[in-house]
Design an enzyme around this catalytic site. Sequence first.
Site, PDB file in Angstrom:
ATOM      1  CD  GLU A  21     -47.544  73.010 -17.126  1.00 18.02           C
ATOM      2  OE1 GLU A  21     -48.181  72.516 -16.180  1.00 18.02           O
ATOM      3  OE2 GLU A  21     -46.626  72.428 -17.698  1.00 18.02           O
ATOM      4  CG  HIS A  66     -46.827  66.702 -27.772  1.00 20.24           C
ATOM      5  ND1 HIS A  66     -47.376  65.556 -27.276  1.00 20.24           N
ATOM      6  CD2 HIS A  66     -45.827  67.025 -26.921  1.00 20.24           C
ATOM      7  CE1 HIS A  66     -46.739  65.195 -26.175  1.00 20.24           C
ATOM      8  NE2 HIS A  66     -45.794  66.076 -25.940  1.00 20.24           N
TER       9      HIS A  66
END
Lengths: 353, 409
Positions: free
Chosen positions: A88, A158
């Site tokens: 990322e 999540h």
Amino acid sequence: MALRGLGRRISIGKRCFSSASEVEKRPRDGKQINLFSAINQALHIALETDSRAYVFGEDVGFGGVFRCTTGLADRFGRNRVFNTPLCEQGIAGFAIGLAAMGNRAIAEIQFADYIYPAFDQIVNEAAKFRYRSGNQFNCGGLTIRSPYGAVGHGGHYHSQSPEAFFCHVPGLKVVIPRSPQQAKGLLLACIRDPNPVVFFEPKWLYRLAVEEVPERDYMLPLSQAEVIRQGSDITLVGWGAQLSVLERACDEAAKDGISCELIDLRTLIPWDKETVEASVRKTGRLLVSHEAPVTGGFGAEISASIAERCFLRLEAPVARICGLDTPFPLVYEPFYMPTKNKVLDAIKATVNY
Amino acid sequence: MAAVRRLSLSSSAAPLRRLLILRPFSSSSADDQRVLTVETSLPFIGHKIDPPSRSVDTTPNELLSFFRDMSMMRRMEIAADSLYKAKLIRGFCHLYDGQEAVAVGMEAAITKRDAIITAYRDHCIYLGRGGSLVESFTELMGRRSGCSRGKGGSMHFYKKDSGFYGGHGIVGAQVPLGCGVAFAQKYSKDENVTFAMYGDGAANQGQLFEALNISALWDLPVILVCENNHYGMGTAEWRAAKSPAYYKRGDYVPGLKVDGMDAFAVKQACKFAKDYALKNGPLVLVQSYDFFEHYKMVLILEMDTYRYHGHSMSDPGSTYRTRDEISGVRQERDPIERIRKLILSHELATAAELKDIEKVVRKEVDEAIAQAKETPMPDPSELFTNVYVKGFGVEAFGADRKEVKAFLP
């Protein structure tokens, strides 16, 4: 700034949203599609209209884990739509560099929970680029898209809503749509906005929210909140998936004779203080609701600003119905979430203060 | 007494259930101790290091316990698949079937005082560390007697008393943690090592290289194990990495490439790695320019393995690879079949006896699931526990700041 016009509720599906008045005035030319399809359409249009736009991220080539990037690689080629390795920080840094060269870099972070390795790049490199270079350079072409929010079974990694962290950074814009038709317009506006934008998509709505979305290229204005429902007793402010919860709470409150005004903030920074202020001047009460934990969430900023601006008009303290101050839990999700009943309780408590 | 790896069930199960492999066969206990030598399927490939030999010593007990342990892991993962589809397991569930040889081989080479830390594909590692089936299933289903008290779920299995440091959601983040654990081990001089496991996707994370540099600089007893199942979720390794030779990516850190589908290759490699990591030269106090040549302790192991399931239960696993590939690997390289062939060729058991073991394993798994289904969910008050240290007295607010306030326990 006057209150935004009322939109007729036109969508069908589990979560019902009203549409923006700007789009209302145009003839019906849309199809019923869900959120990920709307985002997909926006990306197709973005890449079509700008040959220097690129979409990249983890696993976007085959369509992405939420199907938002379906068909892009086939249509525009792997030089413009490509997978990145699992990094990322690398994705964000790379996107900033690409944007600094005048391109439109549309980076995807697969889940907002994974955005933290990229946080340094976004906060220190992207947000401050124009400022520190005295406007010689900028990464305005940067848009980072990421699914955020609870999904019913996501667990710790999540389901997070990290918007508050980014709202604390001058130089960035944070935008969160509530429905497919909003998402397409807002995303196109974000991509074309000359500032770096973080665009959070409510993942719970990817399939659940279905709405009529025009097929053409259209944009919705940033930094403008929208009044979805007019009311006179209390103002409710929210964004993203939480709006459907608020809307259901409004319906229930109406049965008790409480008239609620519902505002979708849409852009979290820079946020539309005038619209919210005008609404609170009308109703005298404010309730903010978001999924992120209550302490330090963006609701705190809204509360403080409105208290500052409307202190003498307020009839009751600003209420915040938010996630609890715990890590996002696994089995306790129903307890953690700011549900309709919690909102309803607070509406009644605030109105009867 | 023969040392046999047992996967114990919870204490409520009858002691008879603790099946030892020894007795069903006609061989005496002396025979069970005899040493067999097996060859690993492939040679090891070393990077800046001489690889260990392909010949691995083992005993009939070990062979049979490998078979049983791997069958149990396989059965548990397949049962978890069904439970997930029945919505008894929620959240995200990442299954390990196909990769069992790594878990089992590693355990065979180390002790419970060595530490293991891994990412989210952790169910079988937990079993290998001595976790029970019931604890696994209860944790998967979010019940109160799970290994993380139902608060972690599939991705967060931990076992403190066996040095299993979990179970992490953000890939790559567990590697610096593992290096920290190794630092503590080096400090306490207790001759233990840490195995920090990660996947081929995570191998491209920056923090891994940061941790590698620190570990090599400070000679930490950590072994970085890359479980290369060739796909980072949906992205093949050659699309994600310029150099998919993960054992070479340490550059200045030696590496070893291992056939991860062969439990004996894994065992040999881990044993070799542990010895290497603990090697303390007498020159350790001498500050010299090239002292790092003498006792580099960090090692990278690349386990060439394969997962049959998709990345998680939300991923069918067939959009980025062909079914032929999956069935090809299953036919040629399945770890359990390899052990079965070894057992049969050494005539340690008949095919029927092995089938019986599988049946018993299946029954144990079914019983564990039944027991787990009966277990209650955690108490709602657990939502607030362990945010901070107990008794810290931090005020927490509920949905509405004014209405609901509590002190976190």
